[in-house]
Design a protein around this motif. Structure first.
Motif, mmCIF file in Angstrom:
data_model
loop_
_atom_site.group_PDB
_atom_site.id
_atom_site.type_symbol
_atom_site.label_atom_id
_atom_site.label_comp_id
_atom_site.label_asym_id
_atom_site.label_seq_id
_atom_site.Cartn_x
_atom_site.Cartn_y
_atom_site.Cartn_z
ATOM 1 N N ALA A 237 0.821 -1.213 0.000
ATOM 2 C CA ALA A 237 0.000 0.000 0.000
ATOM 3 C C ALA A 237 0.853 1.260 0.000
ATOM 4 C CB ALA A 237 -0.944 -0.008 1.201
ATOM 5 N N CYS A 238 2.018 1.208 0.647
ATOM 6 C CA CYS A 238 2.917 2.368 0.675
ATOM 7 C C CYS A 238 3.743 2.502 -0.595
ATOM 8 C CB CYS A 238 3.853 2.272 1.877
ATOM 9 S SG CYS A 238 3.017 2.322 3.482
ATOM 10 N N GLY A 239 3.790 1.463 -1.417
ATOM 11 C CA GLY A 239 4.606 1.508 -2.627
ATOM 12 C C GLY A 239 6.075 1.222 -2.378
ATOM 13 N N VAL A 240 6.417 0.656 -1.230
ATOM 14 C CA VAL A 240 7.801 0.351 -0.894
ATOM 15 C C VAL A 240 8.152 -1.020 -1.446
ATOM 16 C CG1 VAL A 240 9.449 0.046 0.986
ATOM 17 C CG2 VAL A 240 7.677 1.781 1.156
ATOM 18 N N LYS A 241 9.339 -1.149 -2.026
ATOM 19 C CA LYS A 241 9.780 -2.390 -2.657
ATOM 20 C C LYS A 241 10.818 -3.152 -1.845
ATOM 21 C CE LYS A 241 7.253 -1.760 -6.320
ATOM 22 N NZ LYS A 241 6.097 -2.655 -6.601
ATOM 23 N N ALA A 242 11.136 -2.701 -0.637
ATOM 24 C CA ALA A 242 12.186 -3.360 0.151
ATOM 25 C C ALA A 242 11.801 -3.347 1.622
ATOM 26 C CB ALA A 242 13.543 -2.676 -0.038
ATOM 27 N N ILE A 243 12.119 -4.438 2.309
ATOM 28 C CA ILE A 243 11.910 -4.582 3.748
ATOM 29 C C ILE A 243 13.244 -4.981 4.355
ATOM 30 C CG2 ILE A 243 10.754 -5.894 5.558
ATOM 31 C CD1 ILE A 243 8.369 -6.178 3.760
ATOM 32 N N ALA A 244 13.681 -4.258 5.363
ATOM 33 C CA ALA A 244 14.965 -4.518 6.029
ATOM 34 C C ALA A 244 14.705 -5.215 7.355
ATOM 35 C CB ALA A 244 15.732 -3.216 6.255
ATOM 36 N N VAL A 245 15.368 -6.333 7.567
ATOM 37 C CA VAL A 245 15.260 -7.095 8.810
ATOM 38 C C VAL A 245 16.662 -7.387 9.324
ATOM 39 C CG1 VAL A 245 13.040 -8.140 8.207
ATOM 40 C CG2 VAL A 245 15.156 -9.289 7.559
ATOM 41 N N GLU A 246 16.733 -7.729 10.597
ATOM 42 C CA GLU A 246 18.017 -8.083 11.195
ATOM 43 C C GLU A 246 18.362 -9.533 10.885
ATOM 44 O OE1 GLU A 246 18.463 -5.683 15.271
ATOM 45 O OE2 GLU A 246 16.642 -6.891 15.171
ATOM 46 N N ASP A 247 19.623 -9.771 10.630
ATOM 47 C CA ASP A 247 20.113 -11.127 10.380
ATOM 48 C C ASP A 247 20.466 -11.764 11.722
ATOM 49 O OD1 ASP A 247 20.934 -13.420 9.184
ATOM 50 O OD2 ASP A 247 22.804 -12.622 8.393
ATOM 51 N N LEU A 248 19.421 -12.168 12.463
ATOM 52 C CA LEU A 248 19.596 -12.693 13.807
ATOM 53 C C LEU A 248 19.830 -14.195 13.775
ATOM 54 C CD1 LEU A 248 16.760 -10.739 15.629
ATOM 55 C CD2 LEU A 248 19.197 -10.275 15.744
ATOM 56 N N ASP A 249 20.668 -14.663 14.683
ATOM 57 C CA ASP A 249 20.925 -16.094 14.845
ATOM 58 C C ASP A 249 21.375 -16.312 16.285
ATOM 59 O OD1 ASP A 249 21.335 -18.754 14.567
ATOM 60 O OD2 ASP A 249 23.155 -18.601 13.356
ATOM 61 N N PHE A 250 20.488 -16.917 17.086
ATOM 62 C CA PHE A 250 20.779 -17.140 18.498
ATOM 63 C C PHE A 250 21.156 -18.586 18.778
ATOM 64 C CE2 PHE A 250 17.715 -13.551 18.617
ATOM 65 C CZ PHE A 250 18.568 -12.615 19.173
ATOM 66 N N THR A 251 21.746 -19.254 17.804
ATOM 67 C CA THR A 251 22.103 -20.657 18.014
ATOM 68 C C THR A 251 23.120 -20.816 19.127
ATOM 69 O OG1 THR A 251 21.683 -21.080 15.668
ATOM 70 C CG2 THR A 251 22.960 -22.724 16.882
ATOM 71 N N ALA A 252 24.111 -19.952 19.156
ATOM 72 C CA ALA A 252 25.165 -20.052 20.163
ATOM 73 C C ALA A 252 24.968 -19.100 21.328
ATOM 74 C CB ALA A 252 26.524 -19.777 19.523
ATOM 75 N N GLU A 253 23.932 -18.248 21.301
ATOM 76 C CA GLU A 253 23.742 -17.252 22.346
ATOM 77 C C GLU A 253 22.649 -17.616 23.340
ATOM 78 O OE1 GLU A 253 24.262 -16.558 19.235
ATOM 79 O OE2 GLU A 253 26.131 -15.416 19.327
ATOM 80 N N LYS A 254 22.041 -18.783 23.248
ATOM 81 C CA LYS A 254 20.963 -19.140 24.165
ATOM 82 C C LYS A 254 21.325 -20.351 25.023
ATOM 83 C CE LYS A 254 18.598 -21.718 20.473
ATOM 84 N NZ LYS A 254 17.388 -21.812 19.656
ATOM 85 N N THR A 255 22.594 -20.641 25.148
ATOM 86 C CA THR A 255 23.024 -21.772 25.941
ATOM 87 C C THR A 255 23.292 -21.348 27.380
ATOM 88 O OG1 THR A 255 25.330 -21.392 25.325
ATOM 89 C CG2 THR A 255 24.054 -22.867 23.924
ATOM 90 N N ARG A 256 23.381 -22.336 28.267
ATOM 91 C CA ARG A 256 23.667 -22.064 29.662
ATOM 92 C C ARG A 256 25.074 -21.510 29.847
ATOM 93 N NH1 ARG A 256 21.576 -24.337 34.303
ATOM 94 N NH2 ARG A 256 20.391 -25.799 33.016
ATOM 95 N N GLU A 257 26.019 -21.991 29.035
ATOM 96 C CA GLU A 257 27.391 -21.527 29.168
ATOM 97 C C GLU A 257 27.545 -20.072 28.778
ATOM 98 O OE1 GLU A 257 26.440 -24.294 27.931
ATOM 99 O OE2 GLU A 257 27.274 -25.761 29.317
ATOM 100 N N GLU A 258 26.613 -19.529 27.977
ATOM 101 C CA GLU A 258 26.714 -18.142 27.528
ATOM 102 C C GLU A 258 26.080 -17.186 28.531
ATOM 103 O OE1 GLU A 258 27.800 -15.058 24.966
ATOM 104 O OE2 GLU A 258 28.307 -17.188 24.880
ATOM 105 N N HIS A 259 24.938 -17.560 29.107
ATOM 106 C CA HIS A 259 24.203 -16.660 29.998
ATOM 107 C C HIS A 259 23.962 -17.248 31.387
ATOM 108 C CE1 HIS A 259 23.408 -13.913 26.694
ATOM 109 N NE2 HIS A 259 23.027 -14.934 25.971
ATOM 110 N N GLY A 260 24.627 -18.346 31.730
ATOM 111 C CA GLY A 260 24.509 -18.882 33.060
ATOM 112 C C GLY A 260 23.106 -19.373 33.361
ATOM 113 N N ARG A 261 22.590 -19.063 34.554
ATOM 114 C CA ARG A 261 21.283 -19.530 34.988
ATOM 115 C C ARG A 261 20.196 -18.493 34.755
ATOM 116 N NH1 ARG A 261 21.158 -24.096 37.314
ATOM 117 N NH2 ARG A 261 19.035 -23.628 37.999
#
Length: 420
Positions: A237-261
């Motif tokens: 509806a706005c006529g925009v042809k591009a959408i920008a998103v973050e290239d997120l990947d939490f595969t290694a950032e959601k472990t116990r060793e990364e953030h403890g308890r």
């Protein structure tokens, strides 16, 4: 080191986790050995249904009901599509009107009720999901694969159509960003989006597309699909042809060793639909001709809140941290810096105290050239013909120009005595 990540509460908990790790490693080694030996362990109809035969009371099934489900799960008809054949499939043919015909093998040719050894079913087929796309492929004789199966619980026959979607052509970044971009910040319960023009300026008000990721997998997938559908409709509806998103990947950032308890934070990170949303967005954006730009997620929330949250907040609009992050994501996709252009102090907002913020540097080419001409006067005090000699420096009385060194001759008499 009280807040250092990693570690467990007790040695007993560490021992339990270590045993679990050894079990998973043994299972992985066994699966790899089967894969290398090309051994496939598969049960036609499903392992869960096969095990339910030994536990009928727990499954709330009788032997007859279980037998019907077992036979239905193992009994289906499937045929791959062929491009160039009539309606995209020679074995199972479904026309645009929904008529289904099956080409029978030679031993069953006597059961055919249509020419060329085909059997036409009395029922008609209708595809509610992506029906227009299926109709276009059938009309163009493009390959469509079909699978016919029976649902015992509902007592119905179903036909599933599938086809391969070609890879989307890559659109040049400059062409995709010609009409601006929509920056999207992914959160645990909503998508924060803001539209930016071609120069990186926010336009209008931010939009938020909420979803609920609790419940079954089908419910979660439907929620994500519904949020992305509303996002793509707004972009169209706005006529925009591009959408920008973050290239997120939490595969290694959601472990116990990364953030403890810190279970609350790990649960929040695990709940973000990053992989599912990215895959679904790329697939759905391809159907609408919208480009998806993945940007670096580093410091988008922090810098967006620092540079954009307060300036975009007013009495009529409450800008959140996620809305400001969407602006930062969009500007990064356009190649602009996230930092806003800050004005100098009041005492330095003139050329007398030095250059202002966005003036051209001395080594910039063309900085001494005339400014572009605008139609009409720029202020009320400027006459209409003022800009006739803008680019002609000799016609202006400036220091060092030839207008001051031209020859001139004074009249013989003062001006007050010439008419006497």
């Amino acid at each position: 080191m009280r807040k250092a990540p990693g570690g467990y509460r007790s040695r007993r908990e560490w021992h339990a986790k270590a045993r679990r790790l050894h079990v998973l490693e043994d299972r992985l080694a066994r699966e790899r050995a089967d894969w290398e030996a090309e051994t496939v362990h598969a049960v036609r109809g499903g392992k869960r249904l096969a095990r339910a035969r030994r536990h009928l009371p727990a499954a709330r099934l009788t032997e007859g009901e279980w037998r019907q489900r077992w036979e239905a799960a193992r009994w289906f008809l499937q045929a791959d599509g062929e491009s160039g054949k009539r309606f995209g499939n020679e074995t199972i043919r479904i026309g645009p009107d929904g008529e289904v015909s099956i080409r029978l093998p030679v031993p069953l040719a006597g059961l055919a009720n249509a020419p060329h050894g085909r059997y036409v079913l009395t029922g008609r087929v209708r595809f509610t999901h992506r029906g227009p796309e299926w109709a276009d492929r059938v009309a163009a004789n493009r390959a469509v694969a079909y699978r016919i199966h029976h649902d015992v619980q509902r007592g119905r026959w179903y036909v599933t159509a599938s086809w391969t979607i070609p890879a989307a052509p890559e659109l040049p970044l400059a062409a995709a960003l010609a009409e601006g971009v929509i920056g999207v910040d992914t959160n645990a319960d909503h998508l924060a989006a803001w539209r930016l023009d071609a120069h990186g300026n926010p336009i209008g008000d931010p939009r938020r597309f909420f979803y609920d990721l609790t419940g079954t997998a089908g419910h979660r997938d439907a929620q994500v699909r519904h949020a992305l559908t509303r996002l793509l409709h707004w972009a169209k509806a706005c006529g925009v042809k591009a959408i920008a998103v973050e290239d997120l990947d939490f595969t290694a950032e959601k472990t116990r060793e990364e953030h403890g308890r810190n279970k609350r934070f790990r649960k929040l990170v695990s709940g973000l639909p990053t992989g599912r949303l990215r895959t679904r967005l790329v697939s759905m954006a391809d159907q609408t001709g919208t480009a998806v730009i993945a940007v670096d997620p580093a410091y988008t929330s922090k810098w967006g809140a620092q540079h954009w949250q307060k300036p975009l907040t007013s009495t009529m609009r409450n800008t959140s941290r996620h809305d400001a992050a969407a602006v930062a994501i969009g500007r990064r996709a356009q190649g602009h810096s996230i930092r806003r252009r800050t004005a100098p102090p009041r005492a330095h907002q003139s050329d007398g105290c030095g250059h202002r913020t966005v003036q051209a540097r001395p080594e910039a080419p063309g900085r001494e050239g005339p400014r572009p001409r605008f139609a009409g006067p720029r202020t009320r005090s400027v006459p209409p013909d003022r800009r006739v000699n803008v680019g002609h420096q000799n016609a202006q009385h400036r220091s060092g120009r030839s207008a001051e060194h031209e020859s001139w001759q004074q009249d013989s008499l003062p001006l007050g005595l010439q008419e006497r």
